[in-house]
Structures are given as structure tokens and as C-alpha cells.
Motif scaffolding. Structure first.
Motif, short mmCIF file in Angstrom:
data_model
loop_
_atom_site.label_atom_id
_atom_site.label_comp_id
_atom_site.label_asym_id
_atom_site.label_seq_id
_atom_site.Cartn_x
_atom_site.Cartn_y
_atom_site.Cartn_z
N LEU A 48 4.01 -7.33 9.88
CA LEU A 48 2.86 -7.27 9.48
C LEU A 48 1.92 -7.94 9.45
N ASP A 49 0.10 -7.66 10.01
CA ASP A 49 -0.47 -9.02 9.53
C ASP A 49 -0.57 -9.36 7.57
N PRO A 50 -1.83 -10.01 7.06
CA PRO A 50 -2.11 -10.55 6.02
C PRO A 50 -2.21 -9.07 5.44
N ILE A 51 -3.36 -8.86 6.25
CA ILE A 51 -4.24 -7.40 5.50
C ILE A 51 -3.30 -6.66 5.06
N LEU A 52 -1.80 -6.32 5.91
CA LEU A 52 -1.46 -5.58 5.99
C LEU A 52 -0.14 -5.69 4.75
N LEU A 53 0.35 -6.29 4.35
CA LEU A 53 1.15 -7.32 3.83
C LEU A 53 0.86 -6.99 2.40
N PHE A 54 -0.03 -7.48 2.18
CA PHE A 54 -1.27 -7.35 1.26
C PHE A 54 -1.20 -5.85 0.81
N SER A 55 -1.85 -5.28 1.61
CA SER A 55 -1.67 -3.78 1.35
C SER A 55 -0.48 -2.88 1.21
N GLN A 56 0.93 -3.46 0.90
CA GLN A 56 2.62 -2.82 0.79
C GLN A 56 3.01 -4.11 -0.70
N VAL A 57 1.76 -4.99 -1.03
CA VAL A 57 2.20 -5.53 -2.46
C VAL A 57 1.17 -4.96 -3.01
N LEU A 58 -0.12 -4.42 -2.93
CA LEU A 58 -0.45 -3.47 -3.79
C LEU A 58 0.44 -2.41 -4.46
N ILE A 59 0.81 -2.09 -3.19
CA ILE A 59 1.30 -0.10 -3.37
C ILE A 59 2.97 -0.44 -4.44
N ILE A 60 3.32 -1.37 -3.55
CA ILE A 60 4.93 -1.89 -4.04
C ILE A 60 5.12 -1.75 -6.12
N SER A 61 3.41 -2.70 -6.16
CA SER A 61 3.20 -3.61 -7.49
C SER A 61 2.15 -2.07 -8.32
N SER A 62 1.98 -0.94 -8.16
CA SER A 62 1.72 -0.11 -8.41
C SER A 62 2.59 0.98 -8.92
N LEU A 63 3.30 0.89 -7.58
CA LEU A 63 4.56 1.73 -7.71
C LEU A 63 5.57 1.53 -9.09
N LEU A 64 5.96 0.07 -9.13
CA LEU A 64 6.53 -0.54 -10.11
C LEU A 64 5.85 -0.71 -11.11
N VAL A 65 4.91 -0.16 -11.72
CA VAL A 65 3.99 -0.60 -12.98
C VAL A 65 4.09 0.86 -13.57
N ALA A 66 3.66 1.78 -12.49
CA ALA A 66 3.47 2.75 -12.69
C ALA A 66 5.12 3.90 -12.79
N GLY A 67 6.40 3.05 -12.75
CA GLY A 67 7.88 3.44 -13.08
C GLY A 67 8.17 2.92 -14.17
N TRP A 68 7.77 1.98 -14.70
CA TRP A 68 7.35 1.09 -15.82
C TRP A 68 7.46 2.38 -17.02
N GLU A 69 5.91 2.20 -16.37
CA GLU A 69 5.24 3.23 -17.52
C GLU A 69 5.46 4.80 -17.83
N ASN A 70 6.29 5.66 -17.05
CA ASN A 70 6.65 6.42 -16.82
C ASN A 70 8.53 6.17 -17.48
N ILE A 71 8.80 5.24 -17.34
CA ILE A 71 10.38 5.22 -18.02
C ILE A 71 10.04 5.50 -19.28
N ARG A 72 9.15 4.15 -20.02
CA ARG A 72 9.16 4.16 -20.95
C ARG A 72 8.22 5.28 -21.97
#
Length: 101
Positions: free
Chosen positions: A59-83
Motif C-alpha cells: 500500500l502506498d500512503p494514500i491507500l493506507l490512509f483510505s484503509q485507516v478511514l474505512i476501518i475506523s468508520s467500520l469500528l465506530v459504526a459497529g460499536w454504536e450498533n452494539i450499544r
């Protein structure tokens, strides 16, 4: 050939592994909140984490940054769903107790 180099992709994959493992363990800790499709999402998340760890060095830096954004939004949405599932389970339990009295 498998080339695993330590970098931010390893950290991101481990964070994802921890998140989906907690989703899987939710079935043991609070079965009233768990759903059947959680096993499917946990399996897909573990596979996604493995791919990030093994092939993340590409992964080049921009693709890695997109993965960081995707995973962070996924984890936050999952946390809210479980709550929200927990709040719904508590409300249902409270209504049943109130109905019995």
C-alpha cells in the motif's frame, strides 16, 4: 512468496483483529445482544485483517490512509450498533418486567 514487513499495516490489521474478535466474543459475554450475522462479519473481518497484514506492505500512503478511514468508520459504526442493541435489549427486558407486575 510471503513478504511481511512491520509497518502501519500490521498495526491496522491487529486493531481490526481485536475489534472483530470482540464482536465474536459478544456471543459468549452477552448472548441477548448478539445476532447470528455477527459470526459472518467476524469471519470476514479476520480475513480482511490477514490480507492487510500479509499484503499491506504494497500500500502506498494514500491507500493506507483510505484503509485507516474505512476501518475506523467500520469500528465506530459497529460499536454504536452494539450499544444500540444493548439499549434495545434493556428496554425490552424492562417492558417485560413491567408487564408481569
Amino acid at each position: 512468496m510471503i513478504n511481511i514487513g512491520f509497518g502501519p499495516n500490521i498495526i491496522l490489521g491487529i486493531i481490526l483483529w481485536i475489534g472483530v474478535t470482540l464482536l465474536y466474543l459478544l456471543r459468549i459475554v452477552k448472548p441477548e445482544v448478539a445476532r447470528d450475522e455477527d459470526i459472518f462479519f467476524a469471519t470476514i473481518g479476520l480475513l480482511y485483517g490477514c490480507i492487510l497484514i500479509i499484503h499491506g506492505w504494497r500500500l502506498d500512503p494514500i491507500l493506507l490512509f483510505s484503509q485507516v478511514l474505512i476501518i475506523s468508520s467500520l469500528l465506530v459504526a459497529g460499536w454504536e450498533n452494539i450499544r444500540l442493541r444493548g439499549l434495545l435489549a434493556n428496554t425490552t427486558k424492562f417492558k417485560k418486567q413491567k408487564k408481569q407486575k
